[in-house]
Design an enzyme around this catalytic site. Sequence first.
Site, PDB file in Angstrom:
ATOM      1  N   TRP A 119       0.832  -1.213   0.000  1.00  0.00           N
ATOM      2  CA  TRP A 119       0.000   0.000   0.000  1.00  0.00           C
ATOM      3  C   TRP A 119       0.858   1.250   0.000  1.00  0.00           C
ATOM      4  O   TRP A 119       0.520   2.237  -0.660  1.00  0.00           O
ATOM      5  CB  TRP A 119      -0.994  -0.013   1.164  1.00  0.00           C
ATOM      6  CG  TRP A 119      -1.947  -1.161   1.065  1.00  0.00           C
ATOM      7  CD1 TRP A 119      -2.083  -2.199   1.933  1.00  0.00           C
ATOM      8  CD2 TRP A 119      -2.885  -1.415   0.000  1.00  0.00           C
ATOM      9  NE1 TRP A 119      -3.049  -3.074   1.470  1.00  0.00           N
ATOM     10  CE2 TRP A 119      -3.559  -2.615   0.297  1.00  0.00           C
ATOM     11  CE3 TRP A 119      -3.223  -0.733  -1.178  1.00  0.00           C
ATOM     12  CZ2 TRP A 119      -4.543  -3.164  -0.534  1.00  0.00           C
ATOM     13  CZ3 TRP A 119      -4.196  -1.278  -2.008  1.00  0.00           C
ATOM     14  CH2 TRP A 119      -4.844  -2.468  -1.684  1.00  0.00           C
ATOM     15  N   ASP A 188      -1.943   6.778   6.165  1.00  0.00           N
ATOM     16  CA  ASP A 188      -2.965   5.850   5.682  1.00  0.00           C
ATOM     17  C   ASP A 188      -3.287   4.896   6.837  1.00  0.00           C
ATOM     18  O   ASP A 188      -2.501   4.028   7.179  1.00  0.00           O
ATOM     19  CB  ASP A 188      -2.420   5.073   4.474  1.00  0.00           C
ATOM     20  CG  ASP A 188      -3.397   4.010   3.972  1.00  0.00           C
ATOM     21  OD1 ASP A 188      -4.498   3.865   4.550  1.00  0.00           O
ATOM     22  OD2 ASP A 188      -3.053   3.321   2.985  1.00  0.00           O
ATOM     23  N   LYS A 212     -12.160  -1.944   6.325  1.00  0.00           N
ATOM     24  CA  LYS A 212     -11.335  -2.870   7.090  1.00  0.00           C
ATOM     25  C   LYS A 212     -11.846  -2.923   8.529  1.00  0.00           C
ATOM     26  O   LYS A 212     -12.215  -3.962   9.026  1.00  0.00           O
ATOM     27  CB  LYS A 212      -9.864  -2.427   7.083  1.00  0.00           C
ATOM     28  CG  LYS A 212      -9.283  -2.210   5.695  1.00  0.00           C
ATOM     29  CD  LYS A 212      -8.971  -3.512   4.992  1.00  0.00           C
ATOM     30  CE  LYS A 212      -8.718  -3.362   3.499  1.00  0.00           C
ATOM     31  NZ  LYS A 212      -7.709  -2.412   3.102  1.00  0.00           N
TER      32      LYS A 212
HETATM   33  C1  LIG Z   1      -7.104  -1.985   1.826  1.00  0.00           C
HETATM   34  C2  LIG Z   1      -6.108  -0.924   1.949  1.00  0.00           C
HETATM   35  C3  LIG Z   1      -6.006   0.102   0.984  1.00  0.00           C
HETATM   36  C4  LIG Z   1      -6.864   0.150  -0.248  1.00  0.00           C
HETATM   37  O1  LIG Z   1      -8.118   0.607   0.053  1.00  0.00           O
HETATM   38  P1  LIG Z   1      -9.247   0.870  -1.055  1.00  0.00           P
HETATM   39  O2  LIG Z   1     -10.339   1.414  -0.217  1.00  0.00           O
HETATM   40  O3  LIG Z   1      -9.560  -0.457  -1.674  1.00  0.00           O
HETATM   41  O4  LIG Z   1      -8.719   1.833  -2.038  1.00  0.00           O
HETATM   42  C5  LIG Z   1      -5.074   1.088   1.207  1.00  0.00           C
HETATM   43  N1  LIG Z   1      -4.269   1.081   2.282  1.00  0.00           N
HETATM   44  C6  LIG Z   1      -4.346   0.111   3.217  1.00  0.00           C
HETATM   45  C7  LIG Z   1      -3.443   0.156   4.400  1.00  0.00           C
HETATM   46  C8  LIG Z   1      -5.262  -0.919   3.074  1.00  0.00           C
HETATM   47  O5  LIG Z   1      -5.332  -1.888   4.007  1.00  0.00           O
END
Ligand SMILES: *Cc1c(COP(=O)(O)O)cnc(C)c1O
Length: 377
Positions: A119, A188, A212
């Site tokens: 990511w 993030d 998540k």
């Molecule tokens: C799942 C995830 C993403 C991607 O998220 P989307 O909503 O599918 O764009 C980005 N960063 C992390 C840390 C993730 O776990």
Amino acid sequence: MFSNWLYLHPYKKKQVFMKRIFNFSAGPATLPLEVLTEARDEFLDFQGSGMSIIEMSHRGGIFQKVHDESMARLRAVAAIPERFDILYMTGGASTQFALIPMNLARKGGKAGYINTGVWSKKAIEQAKILGVDFVEVASSKDQNHNYIPSPINVPAGLDYVHMTSNNTIYGTQFRTLPNPGDSKLVVDMSSDFLSRPIDWSHIGMAYAGLQKNAGPSGLTVVIIDREYYEREKEETPSMFRYSTFAKEQSLYNTPPTFQIYMFGLVLKWIEKQGGLTAVDAANEKKAKLIYDVIDAHPDFYLGHARKEDRSLMNVTWNLAKQELTDDFLKGTKAASMDGLKGHRSVGGLRASIYNAMPLEGCQALADYMKDFLKKNG
Ligand SMILES: *Cc1c(COP(=O)(O)O)cnc(C)c1O
């Protein structure tokens, strides 16, 4: 609570057993049963309006209240300081990977990126596409991202330092946020948002796709310091600017109304658990059940992440006898567990044990692991 559940089936018009399993999926992921039940109960007629929450105008008073209350709740639950705006956006964390360099990088400036896995790398790729000058201030690539680089030395004068607080795929997590020097962190938090209290002192912006740990997919929460808006460029379209969402309280265009409503229910549930400190303590206890089994049998279960950097959200491991992985997974299905297959970058197994995974789920998995070892060790 999570096994068999008697309810009145709407079409069959009789009591049937509904089976809830322990869902260890990385995302979309398990949600609190209380939240799902509340949503179900008021789905057809929201608060006596004669309409479903997903059928009503986002400009109407009923939705407005749901919207405002969820934002106020988030600010209280996560103790978000006054200097931040809360924005509700769409496009997932992946869209933020592009919006961050577009809006936060200054002309002639330089950004910093910490690379702790897939990511992080995807965020870096978008900065590259946009031609933003950046420096990779730290990376864990040399050991397939099984650790968190520390200490991190950040050069002075960066526009921002981007990082991933929890690495969903590798099962590593920053215990504390690194010091970005004279810059601020853009974090993030997709896979550990609202799993523990947040120290805002070094943060300029935090964001998370909710699917998540905090709700269904389709809503991205952005928490941004207002001082960043002055960096926005004239050529940036309105929908790609943070200030547009801030000015209109995230109602510039039609927001994902159902997701916002669900997020409000999840926040209420977090409050009922005792807030982020209580949720954090529960998460520690849950993760320990599984890590204890891995640690007790290091010749059979090979943990991927370095011990001191292990994630409380995603537990990753391989079997020393890799050929048994399919058997392991087959057995989990029979034991009412799902979603345990590891990501292809690490292989093996992964248990995602977000806020909504009950202690009983982690206990069931730990017991299963001990049992599997007895039969195959
Ligand atoms: C799942 C995830 C993403 C991607 O998220 P989307 O909503 O599918 O764009 C980005 N960063 C992390 C840390 C993730 O776990």
